[in-house]
Write an enzyme that holds these catalytic residues in place. Structure first.
Site, PDB file in Angstrom:
ATOM      1  N   GLU A 158       0.936  -1.069  -0.184  1.00  0.00           N
ATOM      2  CA  GLU A 158      -0.057   0.024   0.186  1.00  0.00           C
ATOM      3  C   GLU A 158       0.892   1.124  -0.188  1.00  0.00           C
ATOM      4  O   GLU A 158       0.737   2.211   0.797  1.00  0.00           O
ATOM      5  CB  GLU A 158      -0.963  -0.059   1.206  1.00  0.00           C
ATOM      6  N   GLU A 262      -6.223 -10.331  -1.649  1.00  0.00           N
ATOM      7  CA  GLU A 262      -6.966 -10.182  -0.533  1.00  0.00           C
ATOM      8  C   GLU A 262      -8.696 -10.119  -0.850  1.00  0.00           C
ATOM      9  O   GLU A 262      -9.346  -9.001  -0.706  1.00  0.00           O
ATOM     10  CB  GLU A 262      -6.720  -8.972   0.242  1.00  0.00           C
TER      11      GLU A 262
END
Ligand code: 9MR
Length: 376
Positions: A158, A262
């Site tokens: 991220e 995810e």
């Protein structure tokens, strides 16, 4: 004659599908094994096998697993140089016993990283040199401990903003933009056999996607990266399968594999319409935004099944570029989406319900693959 044979095959397929719907014994990982790994993120109660029921269910379905929290920096090196591998070692034991590959998550992130990493002397921020030294020590400490046991690592997590620029994290502020490359260098040296991954949410978003793809291409040229991880925290009606497919193509063109790391599908309303997995983006509880406390109505359940199926069709179409598809949690009861972006709601984003029973979205994935098998 041909038509009759096809009809008979179709009838046989629907019997198998029916059978599959009545029993959780179909092994999803096995079913998709020629396409990509099918993974699941598991919490520590499951990987330490305290939660036996879930540990058994996960082992019967998946051939890859991601630790939901226990390999993050705050868990593995809470104090400088003092590593804690207990929960991770339990996870390795469970995975090896059941012949499940491990997707390590995560080495360098702006979140769940202890404050000491960025602190220097006398309350001053640490210098670039000191932070890089700590980064190297952490990556080496963790990766060497799990050498040969962890198949792939999310090296950096991220690091991008939605507009494709770099997030203004402590890593970027102190080390500079090259913190990503440094992390990959340290990781490659620590365990040359591990697949190295850059992982992010909203990786379908064109501006963010292009930033990530550019980075991937540069790192690939230097031999430092193997895959982009698309987190895939999706909503029931967003993003479009076109955006997902375009992103897969873009990363494949950059020369790396795609790992869907995810995946879940949020069925609840988002009052401000924001699509993000940024855990700071929380919202207030409102009764009207928690409509399915007594279970998912059939029509929504069907919509969810269609959504999983449509997205998996894209994955199957690009299976030669896809290494793994991982769902972020085993069942609705243990999903992080019961607490995000609003605390205390009842969400239904995964393949198994709160009673650990397979849902229509699970059956849809079984059926999709069986039908494809028949067409081959
Ligand atoms: O599922 C994880 C949840 O248990 C933690 O409380 C949360 C804290 O940061 O992290 C969740 O997992 C995140 C993952 O590590 C990175 N991508 C977004 C995931 C969902 O927030």
């Amino acid at each position: 004659m041909m038509k009759k044979a096809l009809l008979m095959l179709a009838a046989a397929a629907s019997v198998t599908a029916l059978f599959a719907a009545d029993t959780p014994k179909t092994n999803l990982g096995k079913l998709y094994e020629k396409d990509f790994l099918i993974g699941v993120a598991l919490n520590q109660r499951i990987t330490s096998q305290q939660d036996k029921q879930r540990a058994e269910l996960a082992a019967s379905q998946f051939n890859c697993l991601t630790p939901e929290n226990c390999m993050k920096w705050d868990a593995t090196e809470p104090q400088e140089g003092k590593f804690n591998f207990g929960p991770g070692d339990d996870l390795v034991k469970y995975a090896q016993k059941n012949k499940i590959k491990i997707h390590g998550h995560t080495l360098i992130w702006h979140s769940q990283t202890p404050q000491w990493v960025f602190q220097g002397e006398n309350g001053q921020p640490a210098t670039r040199e000191l932070v890089l030294k700590r980064m190297k020590n952490h990556i080496e400490g963790v990766m060497k401990h799990y050498k040969g046991k962890v198949d792939a690592w999310d090296v950096v997590n991220e690091a991008f903003n939605e507009d494709g620029t770099l997030r203004n994290s402590r890593w970027k502020q102190i080390v500079g933009d090259d913190f990503i490359e440094k992390a990959f260098e340290f990781a490659r040296a620590a365990d040359p056999s591990a697949k190295l991954v850059y992982n992010d949410y909203n990786a379908y978003n064109p501006s963010k996607r292009d930033g990530i793809a550019k980075l991937a291409k540069e790192l690939k040229k230097k031999g430092l990266i193997d895959a982009v991880g698309m987190q895939a925290h999706y909503l029931i009606d967003y993003p479009s399968t076109k955006l997902i497919e375009d992103a897969i193509k873009k990363y494949a063109d950059a020369g790396v594999m795609v790992m869907v790391t995810e995946m879940d599908v949020d069925v609840l309303p988002r009052s401000n319409g924001r699509v993000t997995a940024d855990i700071s983006a929380t919202q207030e509880y409102q009764e009207k935004n928690n409509p399915y406390t007594k279970g998912l109505p059939d029509d929504v359940s069907k919509k969810l099944a269609d959504r999983y199926e449509d997205i998996f069709k894209v994955f199957l179409k690009h299976s030669k570029n896809m290494y793994s598809v991982t769902v972020w949690g085993l069942d609705d009861g243990t999903s992080w989406l019961n607490g995000f972006p609003v605390r205390g709601r009842t969400n239904h984003p995964l393949l198994f319900d709160r009673q650990l029973k397979q849902k229509p979205c699970y059956d849809a994935l079984v059926k999709l693959k069986q039908q494809q098998g028949l067409r081959k």
